[in-house]
Enzyme design. Structure first.
Site, short mmCIF file in Angstrom:
data_model
loop_
_atom_site.label_atom_id
_atom_site.label_comp_id
_atom_site.label_asym_id
_atom_site.label_seq_id
_atom_site.Cartn_x
_atom_site.Cartn_y
_atom_site.Cartn_z
N CYS A 287 39.63 26.15 -3.34
CA CYS A 287 38.78 25.07 -2.86
C CYS A 287 37.40 25.14 -3.50
O CYS A 287 36.56 25.97 -3.13
CB CYS A 287 38.64 25.14 -1.33
N CYS B 102 34.50 24.35 -1.12
CA CYS B 102 34.22 25.44 -0.19
C CYS B 102 33.47 26.59 -0.86
O CYS B 102 32.54 27.16 -0.28
CB CYS B 102 35.52 25.99 0.40
N ASP B 103 33.89 26.95 -2.07
CA ASP B 103 33.44 28.22 -2.65
C ASP B 103 32.65 28.10 -3.95
O ASP B 103 32.14 29.12 -4.45
CB ASP B 103 34.66 29.12 -2.91
#
Length: 318
Positions: A132, A135-136
């Site tokens: 992701c 997300c990261d």
């Protein structure tokens, strides 16, 4: 016999449990083999509102579970193997022979990211390996990143990650990409993107300290092994919605995602609702999953109160 059963946890299922429990409906939540969903494999979560310093993924899910329990939600562990939505009450069969019945069901079983299945991959999820970018990506500011995949999702991930990385190398096992031409052109015009096409990923490489240092690949043209240097490896080869257990009783799209009436969480089966990544092909974020969990609980509550009329089958069929 329950008023409502929630299949699956994660942000969507646990939020639905909180709302239903606060409405005094005492839902039963059936946790699968990975209680808490994909966030339990995530280390720091920095984009969930309310945590200015961030929070560990497992801690966030544990807090949500405790909140649902506080209001009266009941939890049980198991894997739903079969459902019968053809008559009421609905019947759910769980591994081990346990059977449950409910007036309504909320499906929040999520979608599982596809992995390459190579050495060093699973061991480093959350420690240099991710599925992701949204997300990261923030954790890899000024670092080298490798993105594996050849479809539109890989192009999107690579483009997004150039906002943070010093450079992004796109790795694909074939010379040709599956992505649409407009997506390919957009990424090819980005100066930060490098290409490692016709390379087969072999393993995630780490240094002496255990930190990810790159991706070992085989050059299919020369049959030689090479190291694609990277501090982070993002796998972008798609997701698989966890809907096989439904046995086709709920309408899904060509990829297996549950189809819901736009703007709601209603499926084609009256009294059955879906929330989170199992019906979300676009956003797949913790906060959007939680929001849809709230929607599912409110839709479910209105259905139980007799306020929801099932008159939209034509919309779903089209």
């Amino acid at each position: 016999m329950y008023k409502s059963i929630i299949i699956g946890t994660g942000p969507s299922g646990l939020t639905a449990a909180i709302y239903l429990a606060r409405a005094n409906l005492k839902p039963l939540v059936i946790e699968g083999v990975q209680p808490g969903g994909q966030l339990t494999t995530t280390t720091e979560v920095e984009n969930f509102p309310g945590f200015p310093e961030g929070i560990l993924g497992p801690d966030l899910m544990d807090n949500m579970r405790k909140q649902a329990e506080r209001f009266g939600a009941e939890f049980t562990s198991g894997w739903v193997e079969e459902v019968d939505f053809s008559k009421r009450p609905f019947t759910l069969k769980v591994d081990g022979g346990q059977t449950y019945q409910a007036e309504t069901v909320i499906i929040s079983t999520g979608a599982s990211a596809r992995y390459l299945g190579i050495p060093g991959e699973q061991e480093n999820v959350g420690r240099g390996v991710s599925t992701c970018a949204t997300c990261d990506g923030f954790f890899f500011r000024g670092k080298k990143i490798a993105v594996v995949g050849g479809g539109d999702s890989a192009m999107e991930e690579a483009g997004f990650l150039t906002r943070f990385a010093s450079d992004v190398t796109l790795v694909h096992r074939r010379e040709e990409l599956r992505a649409s031409k407009i997506m390919q052109d957009r990424v090819r015009s980005n100066e930060k993107v490098k290409w490692a096409l016709n390379r087969l990923p072999l393993s995630v490489a780490t240094d002496e300290s255990g930190a990810v240092k790159g991706l070992m690949v085989r050059n299919n043209a020369t049959n030689q092994e090479e190291l694609v240097e990277a501090d982070g490896v993002f796998i972008a080869i798609g997701h698989t919605p966890n809907t096989a257990f439904l046995g086709g009783q709920v309408k899904t799209d060509a990829n297996g995602y549950i189809v819901v009436k736009p703007g709601t969480t209603q499926t084609n089966v009256p009294g059955v609702f879906a929330c989170g990544d199992v019906q979300d092909t676009r956003y797949r974020q913790a906060i959007t999953a939680a929001g849809s969990g709230c929607m599912a609980a409110m839709d479910c509550e209105k259905y139980l109160e007799g306020e929801m009329i099932h008159d939209w089958s034509v919309t779903l069929d089209n």
